[in-house]
Design an enzyme around this catalytic site. Structure first.
Site, PDB file in Angstrom:
ATOM      1  N   HIS A 181      -1.143   0.258  16.196  1.00 35.46           N
ATOM      2  CA  HIS A 181       0.014   0.640  15.592  1.00 35.46           C
ATOM      3  C   HIS A 181       1.070   0.347  16.099  1.00 35.46           C
ATOM      4  O   HIS A 181       2.247   1.076  15.939  1.00 35.46           O
ATOM      5  CB  HIS A 181      -0.264   2.037  15.015  1.00 35.46           C
ATOM      6  CG  HIS A 181      -1.232   2.251  13.981  1.00 35.46           C
ATOM      7  ND1 HIS A 181      -2.669   2.212  14.524  1.00 35.46           N
ATOM      8  CD2 HIS A 181      -1.081   2.543  12.550  1.00 35.46           C
ATOM      9  CE1 HIS A 181      -3.255   2.407  13.078  1.00 35.46           C
ATOM     10  NE2 HIS A 181      -2.537   2.725  12.078  1.00 35.46           N
TER      11      HIS A 181
ATOM     12  N   GLU B 145       0.825  -1.151  -0.096  1.00 35.19           N
ATOM     13  CA  GLU B 145       0.136   0.101  -0.030  1.00 35.19           C
ATOM     14  C   GLU B 145       1.119   1.049   0.038  1.00 35.19           C
ATOM     15  O   GLU B 145       1.735   1.332   0.720  1.00 35.19           O
ATOM     16  CB  GLU B 145      -0.919  -0.022   1.235  1.00 35.19           C
ATOM     17  CG  GLU B 145      -1.853  -1.264   1.137  1.00 35.19           C
ATOM     18  CD  GLU B 145      -2.675  -1.384   2.756  1.00 35.19           C
ATOM     19  OE1 GLU B 145      -2.339  -0.658   3.396  1.00 35.19           O
ATOM     20  OE2 GLU B 145      -3.357  -2.296   2.566  1.00 35.19           O
TER      21      GLU B 145
ATOM     22  N   ASP C 139       0.870  -4.495  12.854  1.00 32.48           N
ATOM     23  CA  ASP C 139      -0.439  -4.651  13.387  1.00 32.48           C
ATOM     24  C   ASP C 139      -1.295  -5.199  12.496  1.00 32.48           C
ATOM     25  O   ASP C 139      -2.086  -5.707  12.552  1.00 32.48           O
ATOM     26  CB  ASP C 139      -0.941  -3.377  14.105  1.00 32.48           C
ATOM     27  CG  ASP C 139       0.110  -2.629  14.606  1.00 32.48           C
ATOM     28  OD1 ASP C 139       0.017  -2.879  15.931  1.00 32.48           O
ATOM     29  OD2 ASP C 139       1.288  -2.400  14.268  1.00 32.48           O
ATOM     30  N   PHE C 140      -1.313  -4.766  11.135  1.00 33.15           N
ATOM     31  CA  PHE C 140      -2.220  -4.978  10.144  1.00 33.15           C
ATOM     32  C   PHE C 140      -2.113  -6.416   9.575  1.00 33.15           C
ATOM     33  O   PHE C 140      -3.030  -7.129   8.589  1.00 33.15           O
ATOM     34  CB  PHE C 140      -2.143  -3.914   8.830  1.00 33.15           C
ATOM     35  CG  PHE C 140      -2.000  -2.518   9.328  1.00 33.15           C
ATOM     36  CD1 PHE C 140      -2.612  -2.236  10.357  1.00 33.15           C
ATOM     37  CD2 PHE C 140      -1.686  -1.716   8.536  1.00 33.15           C
ATOM     38  CE1 PHE C 140      -2.447  -0.742  10.917  1.00 33.15           C
ATOM     39  CE2 PHE C 140      -1.680  -0.279   8.691  1.00 33.15           C
ATOM     40  CZ  PHE C 140      -2.084   0.150  10.092  1.00 33.15           C
ATOM     41  N   ILE C 141      -1.104  -7.151  10.123  1.00 32.22           N
ATOM     42  CA  ILE C 141      -1.287  -8.633   9.527  1.00 32.22           C
ATOM     43  C   ILE C 141      -2.254  -9.402  10.094  1.00 32.22           C
ATOM     44  O   ILE C 141      -3.013 -10.344   9.740  1.00 32.22           O
ATOM     45  CB  ILE C 141       0.344  -9.555  10.032  1.00 32.22           C
ATOM     46  CG1 ILE C 141       0.175  -9.763  11.554  1.00 32.22           C
ATOM     47  CG2 ILE C 141       1.401  -8.891   9.402  1.00 32.22           C
ATOM     48  CD1 ILE C 141       1.340 -10.602  11.708  1.00 32.22           C
TER      49      ILE C 141
ATOM     50  N   GLU D 135      -5.166  -5.920   2.633  1.00 34.02           N
ATOM     51  CA  GLU D 135      -3.962  -6.701   3.124  1.00 34.02           C
ATOM     52  C   GLU D 135      -4.077  -8.335   2.642  1.00 34.02           C
ATOM     53  O   GLU D 135      -3.047  -8.796   2.234  1.00 34.02           O
ATOM     54  CB  GLU D 135      -3.794  -6.564   4.661  1.00 34.02           C
ATOM     55  CG  GLU D 135      -3.081  -5.509   4.982  1.00 34.02           C
ATOM     56  CD  GLU D 135      -4.234  -4.134   5.084  1.00 34.02           C
ATOM     57  OE1 GLU D 135      -5.359  -4.374   4.931  1.00 34.02           O
ATOM     58  OE2 GLU D 135      -3.703  -3.105   5.406  1.00 34.02           O
TER      59      GLU D 135
ATOM     60  N   PHE E  61       2.058  -1.510   8.644  1.00 33.05           N
ATOM     61  CA  PHE E  61       2.481  -1.856  10.040  1.00 33.05           C
ATOM     62  C   PHE E  61       2.082  -3.141  10.422  1.00 33.05           C
ATOM     63  O   PHE E  61       1.156  -3.572   9.995  1.00 33.05           O
ATOM     64  CB  PHE E  61       1.529  -0.899  10.986  1.00 33.05           C
ATOM     65  CG  PHE E  61       1.631   0.414  10.883  1.00 33.05           C
ATOM     66  CD1 PHE E  61       2.068   1.255  12.224  1.00 33.05           C
ATOM     67  CD2 PHE E  61       1.479   1.459   9.951  1.00 33.05           C
ATOM     68  CE1 PHE E  61       2.369   2.647  12.171  1.00 33.05           C
ATOM     69  CE2 PHE E  61       1.707   2.990   9.806  1.00 33.05           C
ATOM     70  CZ  PHE E  61       2.295   3.416  10.973  1.00 33.05           C
TER      71      PHE E  61
HETATM   72  C1  TPP Z   1      -5.750  -2.454   7.842  1.00 32.96           C
HETATM   73  C2  TPP Z   1      -5.063  -1.076   7.648  1.00 32.96           C
HETATM   74  N1  TPP Z   1      -4.346  -0.871   6.581  1.00 32.96           N
HETATM   75  C3  TPP Z   1      -3.724   0.399   6.362  1.00 32.96           C
HETATM   76  C4  TPP Z   1      -3.772   1.195   7.080  1.00 32.96           C
HETATM   77  C5  TPP Z   1      -3.168   2.299   7.275  1.00 32.96           C
HETATM   78  N2  TPP Z   1      -3.884   3.429   6.714  1.00 32.96           N
HETATM   79  C6  TPP Z   1      -4.608   4.354   7.780  1.00 32.96           C
HETATM   80  S1  TPP Z   1      -5.575   5.466   7.087  1.00 32.96           S
HETATM   81  C7  TPP Z   1      -5.374   4.798   5.433  1.00 32.96           C
HETATM   82  C8  TPP Z   1      -6.355   5.363   4.451  1.00 32.96           C
HETATM   83  C9  TPP Z   1      -7.662   5.078   4.584  1.00 32.96           C
HETATM   84  O1  TPP Z   1      -8.477   5.604   3.547  1.00 32.96           O
HETATM   85  P1  TPP Z   1      -9.671   5.917   3.462  1.00 32.96           P
HETATM   86  O2  TPP Z   1     -10.582   4.513   4.049  1.00 32.96           O
HETATM   87  O3  TPP Z   1     -10.421   6.499   2.246  1.00 32.96           O
HETATM   88  O4  TPP Z   1      -9.955   7.026   4.473  1.00 32.96           O
HETATM   89  P2  TPP Z   1      -9.420   8.477   4.750  1.00 32.96           P
HETATM   90  O5  TPP Z   1      -8.135   8.237   5.324  1.00 32.96           O
HETATM   91  O6  TPP Z   1      -9.571   9.048   3.264  1.00 32.96           O
HETATM   92  O7  TPP Z   1     -10.373   9.032   5.595  1.00 32.96           O
HETATM   93  C10 TPP Z   1      -4.302   4.007   5.489  1.00 32.96           C
HETATM   94  C11 TPP Z   1      -3.916   3.140   4.448  1.00 32.96           C
HETATM   95  C12 TPP Z   1      -4.577   1.010   8.433  1.00 32.96           C
HETATM   96  N3  TPP Z   1      -4.857   1.838   9.542  1.00 32.96           N
HETATM   97  N4  TPP Z   1      -5.382  -0.360   8.713  1.00 32.96           N
END
Ligand code: TPP
Ligand code: MG
Lengths: 326, 345
Positions: free
Chosen positions: A130, A30, A86-88, A61, A84
C-alpha cells in the site's frame, strides 16, 4: 491574496468542473460514491451528480479498468479510480495490454479518452502493498501518458487536461499530499500535459523531483542555500510526455543534475532522465548525474525502516554536495 | 447439510460431528476471548498513537476464526486476509511476536516489516495475511497442491471476505481447485460489507455459497457467530478434502462490530443493524451455551481474566521491544545467495 486549497480539494474541483462541463464524463471506482472515497477525494460528488455518474463498483479492479476502457473506446470519457496504485497489479493486463495498446493494434481506429487516477507513495507505514511508487511500470508502456503532480495548482490544471485528453492518462496522486495546501485561482484553467515547472530557480545544480519529492527537494534547496549552494528545482509534472527542453535548459545553466524520486532506483524514472540528459545534454554536464531514490527494496512497515528505505531531505543534500563539491 | 448445486442449506452446530469434551469447549471460548481482547488492545494502542499504519479489527467475527481453526490439524494451513488477527491467533500464532509485529518492532514475527496486514508464521502453517483483497485465494491452491502431491492429508483453510468474492482471483481459484480436487476449504467470511459497500450493493447473490454451483463443488452456509456450527461445517469440509474429494465453499454469515478500519465510524451502516448484531455477539452466545452445559460462570470469568492478562503481557512485550535496526531493511528482499546479495546493491 489567492485562496489556498488542499490537493484533495483541487482534484475534487477539477472532477466537479469537468463533470459539469461534459455529460460523457463519469467516475468509476471502489467506494468513491456513497462512501465518499477512501481518501475523501470524491466526497460529495455522489450526492451532487448521482449514482449514474459517480459509479461505485465491487472490489474488481480488472472489471473497473475494462469497463472504463470499453466505454472510452465508444466515445465516453470515464475517470477511473484505483484506490491505491499498488492495486494496479490486479488490473495490469487491462492497463498495459488493453488500454495502452488498443489504438495501436487497431491501426488507429479507436480513441481512448480515459483517465485513471491512483494515489501512490510511502509515509504512512502502510507497508509493501500500500505504499509503492509505480510510475516506472507505466512510463515503460507506450500508449499511456503519465502525470504526477505535486501541488494543488498543478493537480487541478493537469487533471482537467488529462480528462480532456484523447489519450489514456494515468494520473498519479500522492497520499501524503492530500492535505497539502497551495494557491489555486478561482477561475477555470488547464495546464497542458508535457510542460515542466520550475519550482525554484538557482544556478548551481538542477534538482529534478517528482510528486512529494518536490517538497523534499525544495526543503533541501532552502537548507543548501544557507551553505551557499543554489539549486534549481524542476518538477516535470508529467513523465510522459516529458518536457526535455525545460530540463535540458536548466542543466545547461547549472551543469549538474540530481534526480529525486520515491520509487526504487533500479529501472526508475531517474534512469530514463539520466539517459536523456547524458545523451542530449552531455556537453552541459560538469559532474556525474546523481540519483536520490528509494533503495532497491519493498517499503517496510516499521516507520524507522520506511524512512531508511525512502529518500530523505538529507539524502538529497548529500547528493547535491557530491555533485557540486565533487 | 452439504449440497452440491445452487441450493445451500444452513449448517447447524451442536450436533454429532466431532463431539467435544467440556475442556475442549472451554478452550474455544478461551481463544475467542484472546482474539477479542487482542483486538481491543491493538485498537486502543493504535488510537493512542503507539501503532503505526492502519488496523482492521475482527471483533464480532471471532467465531469464524476459532470455529474454522478448531477443526484443523496442527500441520494444516491457513491463508488469511487484511482482517486476519483472529485467523492467525486461532491457528496458534504467538501472541507476543504478533503484537510486536503490529507495533513494528524487531521482535515481531516478520521483523517489523509486515505489520498488521502481513502477519505470517510458516512454522505454524500460517501462510500469511494479505493486503491485496483476493490476493491470497490463488495462493491457497498452491499450498493445497503441494499438500496433495506430498500426500500428507493436509488441508488449507482460505479466508476471504464478501468483497473479495468479486475479484477474478476468487473465480479462477475456485475453478482450479474444483477441477484438481484440491484440499481447500474456502471460507467466505461474509460480514455484509466490503469497506463502505454493503453486500446488497456489490453482488446480487444473497449467499456467496451459491457461487459454488458454478464450480460444481459443495456450497455451505453457516451461522458465522455460532462457533460450534462453524467448526462442524469446517470439519465436514476438511474430511471431504482429506478424502481427496476436493474443495468446499463455506460461507460464514457474520458482522464486524467496528468500522472497516480502526477509526472508521461506519456511517454507511443501516440504522439498528449494529445493535441487532451485538445481540448475536459470538462470545456472549457461546458463553450462554457453556453455562447451559454446566460450566460455572466463575470459570468463564477466570478465562476472560487469563485472556486479558496474556494480552496485557503481549502489549508490554511489544511496547518494550526495540525497533528494528535500519540495515535490516535491506535484508529479506532476497535470500542472500550470491545473486541475491548483488541484487540489493
Ligand atoms: C485489490 C484491492 N482492492 C482494494 C483494496 C482496499 N480494501 C482493503 S479491504 C477492502 C474491503 C474488503 O472487503 P471484504 O473482502 O468483504 O473483507 P472485510 O474487510 O469485510 O473483512 C478494500 C476495498 C485492497 N486492499 N486490495
Ligand atoms: Mg466484508
Amino acid at each position: 491574496m489567492m485562496r489556498e486549497i488542499t490537493c484533495r480539494e483541487a482534484v475534487r474541483e477539477a472532477l466537479r468542473e469537468e463533470l459539469q462541463r461534459d455529460e460523457d464524463i463519469f467516475l468509476i471506482g471502489e467506494d468513491i460514491g456513497f462512501y465518499g472515497g477512501t481518501n475523501k477525494v470524491t466526497q460529495g460528488l455522489w450526492q451532487e451528480f448521482g449514482s449514474e455518474r459517480i459509479m461505485d463498483t465491487p472490489i474488481s479492479e480488472a472489471a473497473i479498468i475494462g469497463a472504463a476502457l470499453g466505454a472510452a473506446a465508444v466515445g465516453m470519457r470515464p475517470v477511473a479510480e484505483i484506490m491505491f496504485i499498488d492495486f494496479i497489479g490486479v488490473c495490469m493486463d487491462q492497463i498495459a495490454n488493453q488500454v495502452a495498446k488498443l489504438r495501436y493494434m487497431t491501426g488507429g481506429k479507436v480513441t481512448i479518452p480515459l483517465t485513471i487516477r491512483a494515489p501512490g507513495g510511502a509515509g504512512r507505514s502502510a507497508a509493501a502493498q500500500h505504499s509503492q511508487s509505480l510510475e516506472a511500470w507505466l512510463i515503460h508502456t507506450p500508449g499511456l501518458l503519465v502525470a504526477m503532480p505535486s501541488t494543488p495548482y498543478d493537480a487541478k490544471g493537469l487533471l482537467k487536461a488529462a480528462i480532456r485528453e484523447d489519450n489514456p492518462v494515468v494520473f498519479i496522486e500522492n497520499k501524503m499530499l492530500y492535505n497539502t495546501k497551495g494557491p489555486v485561482p478561482e477561475g477555470e484553467y488547464v495546464i497542458p500535459l508535457g510542460k515542466a515547472d520550475i519550482k525554484r530557480e538557482g544556478g548551481d545544480v538542477t534538482l529534478v523531483a517528482t510528486s512529494r519529492m518536490v517538497y523534499f527537494a525544495l526543503e533541501a534547496a532552502a537548507k543548501l542555500a544557507d551553505e551557499g549552494i543554489e539549486c534549481e528545482v524542476v518538477d516535470p509534472r508529467t513523465l510522459v510526455p516529458l518536457d526535455k527542453e525545460t530540463i535540458l535548459e536548466s542543466v545547461a545553466k547549472t551543469g549538474r543534475l540530481v534526480v529525486v524520486h520515491e520509487a526504487p532506483e533500479r529501472g526508475g524514472f531517474g534512469a530514463e532522465l539520466a539517459a536523456v540528459v547524458g545523451n542530449e545534454g552531455f556537453d552541459y554536464l560538469d559532474a556525474p548525474i546523481e540519483r536520490v531514490c528509494s533503495k532497491n527494496a519493498p517499503i517496510p512497515f516499521s516507520p524507522r525502516l520506511e524512512r531508511f528505505i525512502t529518500p530523505q531531505v538529507e539524502d538529497i543534500m548529500a547528493a547535491v554536495r557530491t555533485t557540486v563539491l565533487g | 447439510m452439504t449440497s452440491i448445486g445452487s441450493c445451500c442449506l444452513l449448517a447447524r452446530g451442536k450436533g454429532g460431528l466431532g463431539r467435544l469434551t467440556k475442556e475442549e469447549l472451554v478452550s474455544l471460548q478461551k481463544t475467542m476471548l484472546q482474539i477479542r481482547h487482542f483486538e481491543q488492545a491493538v485498537a486502543k494502542a493504535f488510537l493512542a498513537g503507539q501503532i503505526p499504519g492502519f488496523l482492521h479489527s475482527s471483533i464480532g467475527q471471532e467465531a469464524v476464526a476459532v470455529g474454522v481453526c478448531a477443526s484443523l490439524r496442527e500441520d494444516d494451513y491457513v491463508v488469511s486476509t487484511h482482517r486476519g488477527h483472529g485467523h492467525v491467533l486461532a491457528k496458534g500464532a504467538d501472541l507476543n511476536e504478533m503484537m510486536a509485529e503490529i507495533y513494528g518492532k524487531a521482535t515481531g514475527c516478520c521483523r517489523g516489516k509486515g505489520g498488521s496486514m502481513h502477519i505470517a508464521d510458516f512454522n505454524r502453517g500460517i501462510v500469511g495475511a494479505n493486503g491485496i483483497v483476493g490476493g491470497g485465494i490463488p495462493i491457497a491452491n498452491g499450498v493445497a497442491l503441494a499438500a496433495k502431491k506430498r500426500q500428507r492429508g493436509q488441508v488449507v483453510a482460505c479466508f476471504f471476505g464478501d468483497g473479495a468474492s468479486n475479484q477474478g482471483t476468487f473465480h479462477e481459484a475456485l475453478n482450479l481447485a474444483s477441477i484438481w480436487d484440491l484440499p481447500v476449504v474456502f471460507v467466505a467470511e461474509n460480514n455484509l460489507y466490503g469497506m463502505g459497500t454493503s453486500q446488497r450493493r456489490h453482488q446480487k447473490v444473497e449467499n456467496i455459497a451459491d457461487r459454488a454451483a458454478a464450480y460444481n463443488i459443495p456450497g455451505v452456509v453457516v451461522d458465522g457467530n455460532d462457533v460450534l456450527a462453524v467448526r462442524e461445517a469446517t470439519l465436514e469440509a476438511c474430511e471431504r478434502a482429506r478424502r481427496g474429494e476436493g474443495p468446499t465453499l463455506l460461507e460464514c454469515k457474520t458482522y464486524r462490530h467496528y468500522g472497516h478500519f480502526v477509526g472508521d465510524p461506519g456511517a454507511y451502516r443501516e440504522p439498528g443493524e449494529l445493535e441487532a448484531w451485538l445481540k448475536k455477539d459470538p462470545l456472549n452466545l457461546f458463553r450462554r451455551y457453556l453455562e447451559e452445559q454446566g460450566i460455572p460462570a466463575s470459570r468463564l470469568d477466570e478465562l476472560e481474566a487469563e485472556a486479558v492478562e496474556e494480552v496485557r503481557l503481549a502489549v508490554e512485550f511489544a511496547y518494550r521491544s526495540e525497533e528494528p535496526l535500519e540495515e535490516t531493511a535491506l535484508e529479506d528482499v532476497y535470500v542472500p545467495t550470491e545473486a541475491g546479495r548483488r541484487a540489493i546493491l
